[in-house]
Design an enzyme around this catalytic site. Structure first.
Site, PDB file in Angstrom:
ATOM      1  N   ASP A   1       3.234  -4.781   7.958  1.00  0.00           N
ATOM      2  CA  ASP A   1       1.957  -4.064   7.957  1.00  0.00           C
ATOM      3  C   ASP A   1       0.713  -5.011   8.082  1.00  0.00           C
ATOM      4  O   ASP A   1       0.628  -5.542   7.208  1.00  0.00           O
ATOM      5  CB  ASP A   1       2.054  -3.130   6.673  1.00  0.00           C
ATOM      6  CG  ASP A   1       0.945  -2.336   6.509  1.00  0.00           C
ATOM      7  OD1 ASP A   1      -0.184  -2.771   7.205  1.00  0.00           O
ATOM      8  OD2 ASP A   1       0.504  -1.746   5.237  1.00  0.00           O
TER       9      ASP A   1
ATOM     10  N   HIS B   1       0.934  -1.030   0.149  1.00  0.00           N
ATOM     11  CA  HIS B   1       0.129  -0.174  -0.141  1.00  0.00           C
ATOM     12  C   HIS B   1       0.879   1.349   0.037  1.00  0.00           C
ATOM     13  O   HIS B   1       1.970   1.015   0.507  1.00  0.00           O
ATOM     14  CB  HIS B   1      -0.864  -0.164   1.179  1.00  0.00           C
ATOM     15  CG  HIS B   1      -1.787   0.996   1.426  1.00  0.00           C
ATOM     16  ND1 HIS B   1      -1.701   2.264   1.859  1.00  0.00           N
ATOM     17  CD2 HIS B   1      -3.298   0.794   1.244  1.00  0.00           C
ATOM     18  CE1 HIS B   1      -2.967   2.802   1.950  1.00  0.00           C
ATOM     19  NE2 HIS B   1      -3.695   2.407   1.594  1.00  0.00           N
TER      20      HIS B   1
ATOM     21  N   CYS C   1      -4.713   2.537  -3.719  1.00  0.00           N
ATOM     22  CA  CYS C   1      -3.434   3.018  -3.091  1.00  0.00           C
ATOM     23  C   CYS C   1      -2.333   2.083  -3.334  1.00  0.00           C
ATOM     24  O   CYS C   1      -1.535   1.805  -2.389  1.00  0.00           O
ATOM     25  CB  CYS C   1      -3.550   3.215  -1.480  1.00  0.00           C
ATOM     26  SG  CYS C   1      -5.066   4.643  -1.248  1.00  0.00           S
TER      27      CYS C   1
HETATM   28  N1  7TS Z   1      -1.790  -0.580   4.824  1.00  0.00           N
HETATM   29  C1  7TS Z   1      -2.607  -1.597   4.138  1.00  0.00           C
HETATM   30  C2  7TS Z   1      -2.185  -2.976   3.853  1.00  0.00           C
HETATM   31  C3  7TS Z   1      -3.843  -1.019   4.083  1.00  0.00           C
HETATM   32  O1  7TS Z   1      -4.772  -1.647   3.308  1.00  0.00           O
HETATM   33  C4  7TS Z   1      -4.125   0.423   4.472  1.00  0.00           C
HETATM   34  C5  7TS Z   1      -5.331   0.917   4.018  1.00  0.00           C
HETATM   35  C6  7TS Z   1      -3.397   1.027   4.997  1.00  0.00           C
HETATM   36  C7  7TS Z   1      -1.986   0.423   5.135  1.00  0.00           C
HETATM   37  C8  7TS Z   1      -3.321   2.129   5.745  1.00  0.00           C
HETATM   38  O2  7TS Z   1      -4.391   2.087   6.585  1.00  0.00           O
HETATM   39  P1  7TS Z   1      -4.819   3.418   7.492  1.00  0.00           P
HETATM   40  O3  7TS Z   1      -5.998   2.845   8.372  1.00  0.00           O
HETATM   41  O4  7TS Z   1      -3.754   4.110   8.119  1.00  0.00           O
HETATM   42  O5  7TS Z   1      -5.570   4.160   6.579  1.00  0.00           O
HETATM   43  N2  7TS Z   1      -6.361   0.213   2.987  1.00  0.00           N
HETATM   44  C9  7TS Z   1      -7.164   0.732   2.403  1.00  0.00           C
HETATM   45  C10 7TS Z   1      -7.823   0.138   1.343  1.00  0.00           C
HETATM   46  O6  7TS Z   1      -7.362  -0.902   0.826  1.00  0.00           O
HETATM   47  N3  7TS Z   1      -9.028   0.812   0.799  1.00  0.00           N
HETATM   48  O7  7TS Z   1      -9.082   1.931   1.585  1.00  0.00           O
HETATM   49  C11 7TS Z   1      -7.867   2.080   2.515  1.00  0.00           C
END
Ligand code: 7TS
Length: 404
Positions: free
Chosen positions: A198, A121, A362
């Site tokens: 992650d 991501h 993303c």
């Molecule tokens: N890492 C991964 C693998 C993720 O899927 C996401 C968010 C993040 C980091 C970031 O997480 P946050 O809670 O800090 O925003 N993924 C997604 C998605 O797949 N669609 O919307 C957000």
């Protein structure tokens, strides 16, 4: 196995309608829905004991502090961390990653190397690029194959005495691939590198054991685990958290402040400057209790069954291609219809009350690999059903007829 009708009654949002149709919520990888047990916990906090924590002698502050620290203990047990102070509350996965990247900026030297994977991501790419720009270190990438799996033989070749850090997601958000993180961690440790995993996409589906994995850092977001937005955790081994400098300065993270010198508080407070998301932390604990009440073994078995069912049904649709075909994957299906833009498919599905995500998720490097602008992503949770998948299949067929 749980009773799906009982589970669905826990989620008030699942009985609403969208565009006159029953909501079919298949955007769980973006954020999960919230059970009434967690909603009740939030209402109880603001109704009964809303107060700032760790600083008041008064009753409300003590109750709020106790509940917040109880949640930290729940989270420690859930991840099997050795100490409660190895659990740092953050605003989410992105915050946790940036906290670690900032910490390493003071150690890295120009000939050091950082390894990330092709399946990341953006939140696990951009902070490391910024870190490399700042320190002169080099970013290396574990490549992926057509099935959406990491090429482990190439990973081994990238590792050397220059490798200081390895960052990989546990499960890919765009494809659902479950990465072989135990092996990745073991190999990185052999060259003396630290590993951050992650876990944003893994934690809704499986229960990681940070001691068994021997991982150095593990990050997650509550909002993907039936908890509220704006809260998450960073797990770090005690020795690493003692070594890293604080991320932000402010109240609550100090031992003593004078204009000449400030000393920092002990863990976990050293990394928790300012008033945290108190209610969020408490509700995160309630969400973890809720998930464990169902049981991760049941969640995994149920979701795997949904994934198999949906994969078969979708593959029967002519002109539909699934991206991410690893045998080791979770309940995420990324797909495209031949000659049709994913955004158009998502828009028609929305008209039918079906929520999916469209776009690059993303994770632009994955889309570049497949030479596509994006995909339609349907991501399932344990409260979804096969009849909802049937509605998705009908919706896709309708979109195909309308758009081709
Ligand atoms: N890492 C991964 C693998 C993720 O899927 C996401 C968010 C993040 C980091 C970031 O997480 P946050 O809670 O800090 O925003 N993924 C997604 C998605 O797949 N669609 O919307 C957000």
């Amino acid at each position: 196995m749980f009773n799906i009708e009982d589970i669905r009654k826990d989620f008030p949002i699942l009985s609403r309608k969208v565009n006159g149709k029953p909501l079919v919520y298949f955007d769980n990888a973006a954020t999960s829905q919230t059970p009434k047990q967690v909603i009740d916990c939030i209402v109880a906090y603001y109704s009964n004991y809303n107060a700032n924590i760790h600083r008041g002698v008064h009753r409300l502050s003590q109750e709020a502090t106790d509940a917040y620290e109880h949640a930290r203990k729940t989270i420690q047990r859930h991840f099997n961390a050795k100490y409660t102070h190895e659990i740092i509350f953050t605003s989410g996965t992105t915050h946790g990653i940036n906290l670690v990247a900032h910490g390493f900026s003071s150690f890295l030297k120009p000939d050091d190397e950082i390894i990330v994977s092709a399946l990341e991501h953006h939140s696990n790419i951009v902070p490391w690029q910024m870190l490399c720009e700042q320190t002169g270190a080099t970013l290396k990438v574990i490549p992926m194959n057509e099935d959406g799996e990491l090429v482990m033989s190439e990973y081994i070749k990238l590792l050397s005495s220059h490798t200081k850090l390895v960052f990989v997601n546990h499960i890919s958000n765009a494809l659902g691939t479950i990465n072989p993180i135990a092996h990745i961690i073991e190999q990185a440790h052999q060259v003396g590198a630290a590993v951050l995993i992650d876990g944003a996409q893994a934690c809704p589906h499986i229960r990681p054991d940070v001691q068994e994995l021997d991982v150095d850092f593990y990050v997650a977001s509550a909002h993907k685990m039936c908890g509220p937005t704006g809260v998450g955790i960073l797990y770090g081994k005690e020795s690493w958290l003692n070594t890293l400098p604080p991320y932000q300065g402010g109240g609550e993270m100090i031992a003593e402040v004078t204009f000449e010198k400030t000393t920092y508080a002990d863990l976990p407070h050293k990394f928790e400057a300012g008033t945290p998301n108190i209610c969020g932390g408490i509700a995160f604990g309630a969400a973890i209790d809720y998930l464990n009440g169902i049981g991760f073994k049941s969640i995994e078995a149920y979701e795997n069954d949904l994934l198999d069912y949906a994969t078969q049904k979708l593959l029967d649709i002519k002109g539909l291609k699934i991206y991410g075909t690893s045998k080791h994957k979770t309940s995420v299906i990324s797909f495209n219809l031949e000659g049709i833009h994913p955004y158009d498919v998502g828009t028609i599905l929305d008209k039918l009350g079906i929520a999916v995500r469209t776009g690059h998720h993303c994770a632009q490097p994955i889309m570049d690999y497949y030479k596509i602008p994006g995909t339609v992503r349907a991501s399932f949770a344990f409260y979804n059903t096969k009849s909802e998948i049937d509605a998705l299949v009908e919706g896709i067929k309708k979109a195909q007829t309308m758009l081709s």
